[in-house]
Write a protein that holds these residues in place. Structure first.
Motif, PDB file in Angstrom:
ATOM      1  N   ILE A  85      -5.032  10.854   3.276  1.00 51.77           N
ATOM      2  CA  ILE A  85      -3.821   9.893   3.108  1.00 51.77           C
ATOM      3  C   ILE A  85      -4.158   9.190   1.703  1.00 51.77           C
ATOM      4  O   ILE A  85      -5.079   8.565   1.483  1.00 51.77           O
ATOM      5  CB  ILE A  85      -4.092   9.011   4.181  1.00 51.77           C
ATOM      6  N   LEU A  86      -3.176   9.248   0.947  1.00 53.45           N
ATOM      7  CA  LEU A  86      -3.206   8.571  -0.461  1.00 53.45           C
ATOM      8  C   LEU A  86      -2.939   7.082  -0.184  1.00 53.45           C
ATOM      9  O   LEU A  86      -2.277   6.651   0.645  1.00 53.45           O
ATOM     10  CB  LEU A  86      -2.149   8.890  -1.500  1.00 53.45           C
ATOM     11  N   THR A  87      -3.507   6.015  -0.761  1.00 50.43           N
ATOM     12  CA  THR A  87      -3.342   4.564  -0.669  1.00 50.43           C
ATOM     13  C   THR A  87      -3.071   4.050  -2.036  1.00 50.43           C
ATOM     14  O   THR A  87      -3.207   4.430  -3.045  1.00 50.43           O
ATOM     15  CB  THR A  87      -4.602   4.082   0.052  1.00 50.43           C
ATOM     16  N   THR A  88      -2.199   2.745  -1.707  1.00 53.41           N
ATOM     17  CA  THR A  88      -2.071   1.906  -3.024  1.00 53.41           C
ATOM     18  C   THR A  88      -2.538   0.594  -2.681  1.00 53.41           C
ATOM     19  O   THR A  88      -3.221   0.182  -1.596  1.00 53.41           O
ATOM     20  CB  THR A  88      -0.756   1.865  -3.159  1.00 53.41           C
ATOM     21  N   ALA A  89      -2.384  -0.227  -3.915  1.00 54.71           N
ATOM     22  CA  ALA A  89      -2.869  -1.656  -3.497  1.00 54.71           C
ATOM     23  C   ALA A  89      -1.762  -2.335  -2.496  1.00 54.71           C
ATOM     24  O   ALA A  89      -0.700  -1.735  -2.397  1.00 54.71           O
ATOM     25  CB  ALA A  89      -2.518  -2.403  -4.783  1.00 54.71           C
ATOM     26  N   SER A  90      -2.101  -3.117  -1.798  1.00 59.58           N
ATOM     27  CA  SER A  90      -1.522  -3.664  -0.822  1.00 59.58           C
ATOM     28  C   SER A  90      -0.063  -4.232  -1.396  1.00 59.58           C
ATOM     29  O   SER A  90      -0.235  -4.795  -2.576  1.00 59.58           O
ATOM     30  CB  SER A  90      -1.932  -4.841   0.176  1.00 59.58           C
ATOM     31  N   ASN A  91       0.949  -4.670  -0.758  1.00 63.54           N
ATOM     32  CA  ASN A  91       2.131  -5.526  -1.101  1.00 63.54           C
ATOM     33  C   ASN A  91       1.805  -6.997  -0.537  1.00 63.54           C
ATOM     34  O   ASN A  91       0.848  -7.210   0.049  1.00 63.54           O
ATOM     35  CB  ASN A  91       3.194  -5.134  -0.654  1.00 63.54           C
ATOM     36  N   HIS A  92       2.776  -7.956  -1.073  1.00 62.25           N
ATOM     37  CA  HIS A  92       2.582  -9.403  -0.890  1.00 62.25           C
ATOM     38  C   HIS A  92       2.449  -9.590   0.921  1.00 62.25           C
ATOM     39  O   HIS A  92       1.732 -10.330   1.183  1.00 62.25           O
ATOM     40  CB  HIS A  92       3.377 -10.148  -1.527  1.00 62.25           C
ATOM     41  N   ALA A  93       3.263  -8.890   1.393  1.00 65.99           N
ATOM     42  CA  ALA A  93       3.552  -9.271   2.531  1.00 65.99           C
ATOM     43  C   ALA A  93       2.432  -8.937   3.683  1.00 65.99           C
ATOM     44  O   ALA A  93       2.137  -9.362   4.686  1.00 65.99           O
ATOM     45  CB  ALA A  93       4.829  -8.628   3.304  1.00 65.99           C
ATOM     46  N   LEU A  94       1.448  -7.898   3.141  1.00 69.07           N
ATOM     47  CA  LEU A  94       0.542  -7.445   4.082  1.00 69.07           C
ATOM     48  C   LEU A  94      -0.829  -7.714   3.540  1.00 69.07           C
ATOM     49  O   LEU A  94      -1.910  -7.256   3.982  1.00 69.07           O
ATOM     50  CB  LEU A  94       0.744  -6.023   4.581  1.00 69.07           C
ATOM     51  N   SER A  95      -0.953  -8.149   2.349  1.00 69.06           N
ATOM     52  CA  SER A  95      -2.216  -8.549   1.517  1.00 69.06           C
ATOM     53  C   SER A  95      -3.307  -9.383   2.388  1.00 69.06           C
ATOM     54  O   SER A  95      -4.366  -9.078   2.080  1.00 69.06           O
ATOM     55  CB  SER A  95      -2.004  -8.786   0.125  1.00 69.06           C
ATOM     56  N   HIS A  96      -2.633 -10.174   3.250  1.00 71.37           N
ATOM     57  CA  HIS A  96      -3.562 -10.966   4.105  1.00 71.37           C
ATOM     58  C   HIS A  96      -4.210 -10.274   5.163  1.00 71.37           C
ATOM     59  O   HIS A  96      -5.441 -10.642   5.771  1.00 71.37           O
ATOM     60  CB  HIS A  96      -3.027 -12.287   4.768  1.00 71.37           C
ATOM     61  N   ILE A  97      -3.798  -8.999   5.443  1.00 68.34           N
ATOM     62  CA  ILE A  97      -4.575  -8.000   6.649  1.00 68.34           C
ATOM     63  C   ILE A  97      -5.332  -7.335   5.696  1.00 68.34           C
ATOM     64  O   ILE A  97      -6.683  -7.171   6.353  1.00 68.34           O
ATOM     65  CB  ILE A  97      -3.395  -7.372   7.104  1.00 68.34           C
ATOM     66  N   HIS A  98      -5.069  -6.719   4.698  1.00 64.22           N
ATOM     67  CA  HIS A  98      -6.014  -5.614   4.006  1.00 64.22           C
ATOM     68  C   HIS A  98      -5.704  -5.592   2.559  1.00 64.22           C
ATOM     69  O   HIS A  98      -4.233  -5.643   2.321  1.00 64.22           O
ATOM     70  CB  HIS A  98      -5.790  -4.336   4.661  1.00 64.22           C
ATOM     71  N   GLU A  99      -6.319  -5.134   1.861  1.00 67.60           N
ATOM     72  CA  GLU A  99      -6.070  -5.260   0.409  1.00 67.60           C
ATOM     73  C   GLU A  99      -5.591  -3.613   0.078  1.00 67.60           C
ATOM     74  O   GLU A  99      -4.918  -3.468  -1.158  1.00 67.60           O
ATOM     75  CB  GLU A  99      -7.154  -5.436  -0.503  1.00 67.60           C
ATOM     76  N   ARG A 100      -5.546  -2.798   0.960  1.00 66.19           N
ATOM     77  CA  ARG A 100      -4.849  -1.482   0.586  1.00 66.19           C
ATOM     78  C   ARG A 100      -4.004  -1.117   1.536  1.00 66.19           C
ATOM     79  O   ARG A 100      -4.037  -1.558   2.817  1.00 66.19           O
ATOM     80  CB  ARG A 100      -5.920  -0.464   0.460  1.00 66.19           C
ATOM     81  N   LEU A 101      -2.920  -0.290   1.398  1.00 67.36           N
ATOM     82  CA  LEU A 101      -1.975   0.384   2.301  1.00 67.36           C
ATOM     83  C   LEU A 101      -1.698   1.613   1.988  1.00 67.36           C
ATOM     84  O   LEU A 101      -1.985   2.248   0.948  1.00 67.36           O
ATOM     85  CB  LEU A 101      -0.738  -0.252   1.767  1.00 67.36           C
ATOM     86  N   PRO A 102      -1.305   2.500   3.097  1.00 66.18           N
ATOM     87  CA  PRO A 102      -0.983   3.808   2.599  1.00 66.18           C
ATOM     88  C   PRO A 102       0.218   4.180   1.703  1.00 66.18           C
ATOM     89  O   PRO A 102       1.110   3.111   1.607  1.00 66.18           O
ATOM     90  CB  PRO A 102      -0.530   4.485   4.132  1.00 66.18           C
ATOM     91  N   LEU A 103       0.221   5.111   1.170  1.00 68.38           N
ATOM     92  CA  LEU A 103       1.389   5.539   0.178  1.00 68.38           C
ATOM     93  C   LEU A 103       2.692   5.822   0.817  1.00 68.38           C
ATOM     94  O   LEU A 103       2.529   6.987   1.553  1.00 68.38           O
ATOM     95  CB  LEU A 103       0.986   6.306  -1.054  1.00 68.38           C
ATOM     96  N   VAL A 104       3.548   5.315   0.867  1.00 61.51           N
ATOM     97  CA  VAL A 104       4.857   5.671   1.315  1.00 61.51           C
ATOM     98  C   VAL A 104       5.960   6.346   0.461  1.00 61.51           C
ATOM     99  O   VAL A 104       5.897   5.871  -0.869  1.00 61.51           O
ATOM    100  CB  VAL A 104       5.770   4.392   2.048  1.00 61.51           C
ATOM    101  N   ILE A 105       6.192   7.431   0.751  1.00 64.35           N
ATOM    102  CA  ILE A 105       7.099   8.309  -0.093  1.00 64.35           C
ATOM    103  C   ILE A 105       8.448   8.159   0.690  1.00 64.35           C
ATOM    104  O   ILE A 105       8.821   8.747   1.947  1.00 64.35           O
ATOM    105  CB  ILE A 105       6.746   9.741  -0.141  1.00 64.35           C
ATOM    106  N   HIS A 106       9.520   7.870   0.024  1.00 64.79           N
ATOM    107  CA  HIS A 106      10.852   7.807   0.763  1.00 64.79           C
ATOM    108  C   HIS A 106      11.764   9.019   0.813  1.00 64.79           C
ATOM    109  O   HIS A 106      11.331  10.103  -0.143  1.00 64.79           O
ATOM    110  CB  HIS A 106      11.804   6.591   0.107  1.00 64.79           C
ATOM    111  N   PRO A 107      12.699   9.190   1.582  1.00 63.93           N
ATOM    112  CA  PRO A 107      13.295  10.635   1.808  1.00 63.93           C
ATOM    113  C   PRO A 107      14.078  10.816   0.351  1.00 63.93           C
ATOM    114  O   PRO A 107      13.850  12.033   0.295  1.00 63.93           O
ATOM    115  CB  PRO A 107      14.392  10.290   2.845  1.00 63.93           C
ATOM    116  N   GLU A 108      14.402  10.078  -0.327  1.00 65.24           N
ATOM    117  CA  GLU A 108      15.065  10.707  -1.443  1.00 65.24           C
ATOM    118  C   GLU A 108      14.000  11.267  -2.583  1.00 65.24           C
ATOM    119  O   GLU A 108      14.276  11.764  -3.409  1.00 65.24           O
ATOM    120  CB  GLU A 108      15.918   9.568  -2.081  1.00 65.24           C
ATOM    121  N   ASP A 109      12.864  10.894  -2.271  1.00 69.32           N
ATOM    122  CA  ASP A 109      11.841  11.176  -3.198  1.00 69.32           C
ATOM    123  C   ASP A 109      10.927  12.421  -2.718  1.00 69.32           C
ATOM    124  O   ASP A 109       9.881  12.841  -3.174  1.00 69.32           O
ATOM    125  CB  ASP A 109      10.721  10.173  -3.438  1.00 69.32           C
ATOM    126  N   TYR A 110      11.423  13.038  -1.434  1.00 71.97           N
ATOM    127  CA  TYR A 110      10.385  14.044  -0.807  1.00 71.97           C
ATOM    128  C   TYR A 110      10.315  15.290  -1.583  1.00 71.97           C
ATOM    129  O   TYR A 110       9.356  15.709  -1.982  1.00 71.97           O
ATOM    130  CB  TYR A 110      11.131  14.552   0.301  1.00 71.97           C
TER     131      TYR A 110
END
Length: 265
Positions: free
Chosen positions: A155-180
């Motif tokens: 699974i590819l990861t990115t830096a965390s966003n502001h909302a979840l950075s207090h939980i972990h510094e990394r997040l999975p990369l989300v691909i939106h349907p219009e970009d599939y």
């Protein structure tokens, strides 16, 4: 980082959202762990004229990426994640980033927040709008000396966003349907062409729900892993540590001049 996730969608929901045909039914899975089989979606061969089969395929792979050049997977580190920022240049991932980008259908994932006093708080992190989403993933097929094959993925990861950075510094990369399609089309789009998709998801996309320690057990598959609990906070009481035992003088051993350890990330 992403070390656990869940897929609760039905076969019909996955087929409709990702434009694939899933050959076998599958149950809801609340606690998917590394080395277990996971379902990914990839672009397949262009269907013959008149065929009603889609040009995408769904396949089961092992969660734990094994580069094609690995001699012995048992003696190779378990790679469940890959940093999206550097995957195009790392020997393990660069070929897959160019030619085998895929989508991983998920309903949400789990993450743990370190509280600083030795404890952790588990969270069920899911899209606010509900439903199934897609993480960006990389697929690789490892072939043994006797010709047997093993399909694997990370699974590819990115830096965390502001909302979840207090939980972990990394997040999975989300691909939106219009970009599939842009993401999956490795024939037309090289790694550099999809670089703009490698970014943290927007702050209001996920919600983090505190859940019990049941999710800590990789072999626990009950539906109650999503039971909401009161969120733990850092204890205000000082942590009392036992006095350390005196250490014996270390005996200096002869080593090679270059003792650096190779880091995959």
């Amino acid at each position: 980082m992403c070390g656990r996730f869940a897929l609760l969608a039905t076969i019909y929901e996955v087929e409709a959202q990702f434009g694939v045909i899933v050959d076998e039914a599958f149950p809801s899975r609340y606690n998917i762990s590394p080395t277990q089989p996971i379902m990914i979606v990839m672009n397949g061969e262009t269907p013959a004229p008149g065929s009603n089969r889609p040009d995408r395929i769904a396949m089961l792979v092992r969660w734990g990426f094994v580069p094609s050049w690995t001699k012995d997977p048992l003696n190779f580190p378990l790679m469940i994640n890959a940093r999206s920022e550097t995957a195009h240049e790392k020997p393990s991932f660069r070929t897959a980033m160019e030619h085998r980008r895929s989508l991983l259908p998920v309903s949400g994932f789990y993450e743990w927040r370190k509280l600083g006093d030795g404890r952790k708080q588990a969270y069920w992190i899911r899209p606010r709008h509900g439903g199934t989403i897609a993480f960006g993933a990389l697929m690789e097929t490892w072939v043994s000396g006797d010709g047997s094959q093993m399909d694997t993925a990370a699974i590819l990861t990115t830096a965390s966003n502001h909302a979840l950075s207090h939980i972990h510094e990394r997040l999975p990369l989300v691909i939106h349907p219009e970009d599939y399609q842009e993401w999956l089309d490795c024939k037309r789009n090289r790694a550099k062409d999809v670089k703009h998709l490698l970014k943290p998801v927007q702050d209001d996309f996920f919600e983090a729900i505190p859940v019990s320690d049941k999710i800590n057990n990789a072999r626990y598959f009950g539906t109650d892993v999503h039971e909401v609990v009161e969120e733990r906070t850092v204890s205000q009481e000082p942590v009392v540590k036992k006095p350390a035992k005196p250490k014996k003088p270390a005996v200096k051993k002869k080593t090679d001049d270059n003792d650096d350890q190779f880091s995959m990330f």
